[in-house]
Scaffold this active site. Structure first.
Site, PDB file in Angstrom:
ATOM      1  N   HIS A  11       1.219  -1.628  -0.162  1.00  0.00           N
ATOM      2  CA  HIS A  11       2.394  -2.514  -0.118  1.00  0.00           C
ATOM      3  C   HIS A  11       2.648  -3.164  -1.479  1.00  0.00           C
ATOM      4  O   HIS A  11       3.183  -4.262  -1.558  1.00  0.00           O
ATOM      5  CB  HIS A  11       2.243  -3.588   0.975  1.00  0.00           C
ATOM      6  CG  HIS A  11       2.389  -3.017   2.351  1.00  0.00           C
ATOM      7  ND1 HIS A  11       3.608  -2.827   2.953  1.00  0.00           N
ATOM      8  CD2 HIS A  11       1.460  -2.558   3.235  1.00  0.00           C
ATOM      9  CE1 HIS A  11       3.419  -2.289   4.156  1.00  0.00           C
ATOM     10  NE2 HIS A  11       2.124  -2.105   4.345  1.00  0.00           N
ATOM     11  N   LEU A  56       0.114   9.483   6.624  1.00  0.00           N
ATOM     12  CA  LEU A  56      -0.392  10.411   5.603  1.00  0.00           C
ATOM     13  C   LEU A  56       0.764  11.121   4.890  1.00  0.00           C
ATOM     14  O   LEU A  56       0.593  12.170   4.290  1.00  0.00           O
ATOM     15  CB  LEU A  56      -1.351  11.428   6.243  1.00  0.00           C
ATOM     16  CG  LEU A  56      -2.597  10.820   6.907  1.00  0.00           C
ATOM     17  CD1 LEU A  56      -3.448  11.895   7.562  1.00  0.00           C
ATOM     18  CD2 LEU A  56      -3.435  10.034   5.887  1.00  0.00           C
ATOM     19  N   SER A  59       3.635  12.641   5.909  1.00  0.00           N
ATOM     20  CA  SER A  59       4.212  13.921   6.331  1.00  0.00           C
ATOM     21  C   SER A  59       5.688  13.980   5.947  1.00  0.00           C
ATOM     22  O   SER A  59       6.203  15.041   5.578  1.00  0.00           O
ATOM     23  CB  SER A  59       4.043  14.118   7.842  1.00  0.00           C
ATOM     24  OG  SER A  59       4.688  13.074   8.532  1.00  0.00           O
ATOM     25  N   ASP A  62       4.772   7.439  -2.053  1.00  0.00           N
ATOM     26  CA  ASP A  62       4.454   8.650  -1.289  1.00  0.00           C
ATOM     27  C   ASP A  62       5.018   9.901  -1.957  1.00  0.00           C
ATOM     28  O   ASP A  62       4.335  10.920  -2.087  1.00  0.00           O
ATOM     29  CB  ASP A  62       4.997   8.541   0.136  1.00  0.00           C
ATOM     30  CG  ASP A  62       4.441   7.330   0.861  1.00  0.00           C
ATOM     31  OD1 ASP A  62       3.458   6.750   0.372  1.00  0.00           O
ATOM     32  OD2 ASP A  62       4.996   6.970   1.913  1.00  0.00           O
TER      33      ASP A  62
END
Ligand code: GLA
Length: 371
Positions: free
Chosen positions: A17, A108, A110, A155
């Site tokens: 975060h 994770l 995706s 990510d």
């Protein structure tokens, strides 16, 4: 030409975060992959087939209207197409076939893997020379503005740029990054999926982001310096502003400032191959996420507490957005089975579904080939 993109999931090792607060993150890719086969064709229709869902869908590139929340898997594909087209990269039609071993909704990444796979293959099909960083930024734009999830940049960067046996140290303020050695030699990363599902798009994630922005606004009035994000705030600033800040905002801000410092210490630990210090910082990170940032949940806390009590465990923490999803533990490889058993037993004692556990290491980031 037909293109094949193979994109991994990611685990964030530390720096949670912090990305949307212009801070520091340290993810690595894991050896769970999404594979996308892209067959370009004339016209403006994209046809997609997901082997995992056994579902087919199609949409026109001329009919891309942003949604707001509650995304399905096809929306992430539409989001990337929308972002590319709106950034000056008109696309051609294609048929996309997707299969993945990255669990969905477990933190994770995706969805970032899907986005990057779509961006890479469609950019290649149209002969656009986009760097992995540019694609990461475009995919984030799609996720923020098309899907309506206000996620940070971590990510997409992680899955696009990660390297085998390395952690990616990314400064989310200027997007500078470098690689840190993560040769695990006798140790492994254990990823433990609590199986508590909580979609990122739900309000809790966006609310944390809004709370941080509110803390910045309040602190700008309290401190005698210009701050545009929590990255500009020091521990001394937090102490100074404490009594003028609502307690909730104080805790959110303190967590972010401390977490950024932990990432820098963790980077030093990896650079000097000091995995024990790294593990200690993981534990501290989890405590902050649980007590100050309040994004953990009983299942993740039980995983971390149980693992921490086992021999051979250097550190453990929740990873990703939280509210469910996965925890990651750094452990001596020979203790992997014992730790897994202990966590599963603890869940059974609570009558909770038994976690799914993956043994992993720092894997290679996205790659694309013509087939
Ligand atoms: C999700 C978001 C990331 C990041 C993490 C929390 O994975 O997509 O941008 O904010 O949560 O660290």
């Amino acid at each position: 030409m037909i293109y094949k993109a193979v994109v991994p999931g990611r685990v964030n090792l530390i720096g949670e975060h912090t990305d949307y607060n212009q801070g520091m993150v340290m993810p690595a890719a894991i050896d769970l992959y999404l594979t996308l086969i892209c067959e370009p064709r004339a016209g403006r229709i994209i046809t997609v087939f997901s082997e995992n869902y056994d579902q087919e869908a199609d949409f026109s590139l001329d009919d891309l209207v942003p949604i707001n929340g509650d995304p399905g898997w096809v929306d992430y594909i539409r989001a990337v197409c929308w972002a590319l087209e709106n950034s000056g990269y008109p696309l051609t039609g294609a048929s996309l076939n997707i299969s993945s071993s990255i669990p969905v909704g477990s933190g994770l990444s995706s969805s970032a893997a899907l986005e990057i796979a779509v961006a890479m293959s469609l950019a290649a099909a149209c002969k656009y020379d986009l760097s992995p960083s540019e694609m990461a930024v475009l995919c984030q734009k799609g996720e923020n503005s098309f899907v309506g999830v206000h996620s940070g940049i971590m990510d997409q960067y992680a899955v696009a740029l990660a390297r085998r046996e390395a952690a990616l140290l990314l400064d989310c303020r200027n997007l500078h990054y470098n690689y840190l050695p993560l040769v695990l030699d006798g140790f492994i990363l254990l990823i433990i999926d609590s199986r508590v599902k909580r979609s990122l798009a739900v309000s809790a994630y966006n609310r944390r982001r809004a709370e941080c922005e509110e803390a910045v606004r309040k602190m700008s009035g309290l401190l005698k310096k210009r701050i545009s994000s929590l990255r500009d705030v020091t521990l001394d600033d937090i102490k100074e502003a404490r009594h003028g800040l609502p307690d909730l905002l104080y805790r959110r801000a303190r967590y972010v400032v401390e977490e950024n410092l932990r990432v820098m210490e963790a980077a030093e630990a990896l650079n000097s191959s000091d995995l024990h210090s790294f593990g200690y910082l993981m534990n501290r990170s989890h405590s902050g996420l649980r007590d100050l940032y309040e994004v953990s949940c009983p299942e993740l806390d039980l995983i971390v507490d149980t693992a921490s009590d086992c021999p051979g465990v250097l550190g453990a923490r929740m990873t990703g957005a939280g509210f469910g999803g996965c925890a990651v533990a750094l452990i001596e490889a020979e203790f992997a089975e014992k730790v897994s058993m202990a966590v599963k037993d603890a869940f059974r004692s609570n009558n909770w579904p038994v976690p799914i556990i993956y043994k992993t290491f720092a894997a290679q980031g996205a790659c694309l080939e013509g087939i």
